[in-house]
Every structure is written in C-alpha cells, then in structure tokens.
Enzyme design. Structure first.
Site, PDB file in Angstrom:
ATOM      1  N   SER A 107      45.897  36.891  38.801  1.00 24.66           N
ATOM      2  CA  SER A 107      45.959  38.201  38.144  1.00 24.66           C
ATOM      3  C   SER A 107      45.656  38.128  36.661  1.00 24.66           C
ATOM      4  CB  SER A 107      47.332  38.838  38.383  1.00 24.66           C
ATOM      5  OG  SER A 107      48.370  37.963  38.002  1.00 24.66           O
ATOM      6  N   HIS A 165      49.398  38.683  32.450  1.00 29.39           N
ATOM      7  CA  HIS A 165      48.493  39.827  32.521  1.00 29.39           C
ATOM      8  C   HIS A 165      47.988  40.217  31.128  1.00 29.39           C
ATOM      9  CE1 HIS A 165      50.626  41.223  36.474  1.00 29.39           C
ATOM     10  NE2 HIS A 165      49.947  40.095  36.610  1.00 29.39           N
TER      11      HIS A 165
END
Length: 358
Positions: free
Chosen positions: A272, A327
């Site tokens: 991610s 992230h």
C-alpha cells in the site's frame, strides 16, 4: 408512429464500474428507437418490494453526444433543469455501433473537446508505452509470494510439536496470530529492531511484497492494477519500476521511523505504501505544465485520483492496525519521485499521431 428498431440492453445501478442511468433501472431491459422518440424500458429496484417495470420516453430532439465503447453505449439528454446521461450495455460491439448510428449525431462543444483530447492522450501513451509488462510482473510477484507463504505456513503447521500443538488446541486464534507473525518476520517484514537495530535494510524492500490475510493482497492488487496500469503508460515501464520502488521504500522507511519515535514495535508489510506513492507520482506528473497530458484529461484524472486518495487515507485512520505512516510516507516519496522521473508524452513531429488540441 412505427418502431425503427428494438434492442435488448442491460442496465446498471449508480456506483458500479459499468454504464449507469438516471432512472434507477437495473438488469435486463429494452431500447426502442422511433422516428421522434427513444423509449427506454427497465426494472426499477424498490426496497422490500418486487422490482417495478417502468418506461421512460425521451425526445430525439433532446438527445446529444451519443457514443459507444465496445459493448457499452452512452448518450446525453438535455433537460429544462439539468442534463442527464443514459448508459447501458448490449450483446456486442456491432449492436452498440448500430444504436449510436440511429441516434442523433449532434455533439456539444464541451463533449467534442473532451473526446478529442482523450483521443490525443490515448494516441500519445499508445505511442510511448503500448504494453505494461512491469505492472503484470509486480502483480505476479505479490501474488506469487503470498502463495509461497501459504504453502510455507502449511509446512510450519505440520511441524508443530509439544506446547505449540496444545496452544493451537486451547487458543487457536492466539496461536494462529503467533504463527503468522513468525512467518512474516522470517520472510522479511519491516520490523524496527531488525531493520534499523540489526541493519537488515533489505526489509525496506522485501516488506513491500508481503501480505497478511487473503483480503490484504486482494484489495492491494486491485488498487495496484487500477492506478499502476495508467502510471506505467504515462511514465514508461522503466521509470514506473523506479517510481514503485522509490515510493515503496519511502513508505517502509516512514513506517519504521514512526514506530521507533512512538516506541511502539510494528511489523509492517504490504504494497500500500508503494500504491499511495504511485498516486502521488501521477499527481506530480499531472501538475507539470509541459507533460503532454491534455487539460481535459488532467481534470478527469485529478477528479478520480483525489477522492480515492482522501477516502483511503480516511479509512486508514478509522480502521485499527492500518499503517498510515507507510501510506503518507509513500505518498510523499512518490510525489517527489514523480517529479524526478516525469517525462513529456508529446509525440515527435511526423510520427502520424494526433497533435494536441489545447
């Protein structure tokens, strides 16, 4: 007034990835093209009741911007208060083309410009990057490693003896979590005391290709395919590979540094961070004045990337055990890498590709 033609069509609800319609039709329906009207029939879904069969009669004089893409058809209907877009699918591309040929050929200036600039954009990326081998390689690597880890897990479970067997019998959830954590650590999870404390910096990269539960790689690979395919076409395969690695390492480094600052040991895995970095790289590319991406396409891409980005960040704060440090770190790293790796997708003169429309 006779029917010129009648077609079997399929409607989809709003929010799907298929053509949608403003009438809340879903499932099989029909389209009748007459001299002065287009009659649309379908089933309208109702809460706790059977679907209702409905009919909408549209004036030919109000229909503009009809076009097809494969088996899908769209057209706009001009209204007094607002304009609406009607979309549906048919059995094959030939049927879609026939429907569009029967509808008015009128186009609004905005629609004409949008389609011209989209054609320019696709011609340019087709010229520079006709295929996307890197994204398929990344998908194969992530899914393949998950499959190998699953096989290794079966081997670990078969080899358990003594107290661990009793632990599985008495506390299956705790034993399962312990086994998964051990497996991820052995395969290269990003753990502060190992990555920084023992100098195992390779974990900054290896952790990008590891995943936990079956849902983890499922969601990540879907997102990677959606944004990565476009990014590889825009950046080119070699530059896209660099973007993925730089963004992923940036996310991994942010994650491990944040865990050290908080004195909270974290075992971080997943693609991610790199995926957020790809989004950051795309936004950086689109912000460049001479990128070669037409203005209409820039607006469309920003309009789809920014809501997805904000929603994903919000979900990261809402759900526990989400590594938002990775992230955000990946997003920032990808944005910087996007500026460094960006190229112009303008096509050299005389190569037979559509010239820019704006």
């Amino acid at each position: 007034m006779g029917v010129s033609a009648r077609f079997d069509v399929r409607f989809y609800m709003a929010g799907s990835r298929w053509p949608t319609n403003p009438f809340r039709f879903r499932g099989p329906g029909t389209l009748e093209v007459q001299d002065d009207f287009v009659i649309v029939r379908g089933s309208r879904q109702r809460s706790f009741r059977l679907p209702q069969r409905c009919e909408e009669r549209l004036r030919m004089a109000d229909i503009v911007n009809a076009y097809d893409n494969g088996q899908d058809v769209w057209f706009d209907v001009l209204g007094v208060d607002e304009d609406v877009t009607v979309g549906f699918s048919v059995a094959d591309a030939a049927t879609a083309q026939r429907i569009v040929a029967l509808l008015p050929a009128r186009q609004t200036e905005r629609f004409r410009q949008e389609h011209e600039e989209n054609a320019v954009f696709h011609d340019r990326i087709d010229y520079w990057t006709p295929s996307t081998p890197v994204i398929w390689g990344l998908l194969a690597a992530n899914v393949g490693l998950f499959a190998l880890m699953w096989l290794a897990r079966r081997h670990y479970e078969a080899a358990l003896v003594g107290p661990m067997r009793r632990m599985f019998a008495l506390y299956p959830a705790a034993a399962d979590a312990s086994l998964q954590a051990s497996l991820l650590r052995d395969w290269g999870a990003n753990i502060g005391r190992l990555t920084l404390g023992q100098g195992e910096y390779w974990r900054l990269v290896s952790s990008m290709f590891l995943h936990g539960s079956i849902w983890h790689p499922g969601f990540n690979m879907l997102a990677l395919w959606q944004v990565g395919t476009l990014a590889e076409r825009i950046f080119g395969s070699t530059r896209f590979a660099g973007l993925y690695l730089l963004a992923g390492v940036s996310g991994s480094l942010s994650s491990v540094l944040w865990s050290v600052l908080r004195h909270a040991p974290v075992s971080s895995v997943g693609a991610s961070g790199a995926i957020f970095g790809i989004i950051g790289g795309l936004l950086a590319f689109l912000s460049r004045p001479h990128s070669g991406v037409p203005p209409t396409v820039v607006t469309e891409l920003r309009g789809s990337l920014l809501p997805f980005l904000l929603f994903s960040l919000w979900m990261g704060f809402v759900y526990p055990h989400t590594d938002n440090a990775a992230h955000i770190g990946g997003l920032i790293g990808g944005w910087l890498a996007g500026h460094l790796l960006a190229r112009s997708i303008h096509v050299p003169e005389g190569r037979g590709v559509v010239k820019p429309g704006g």
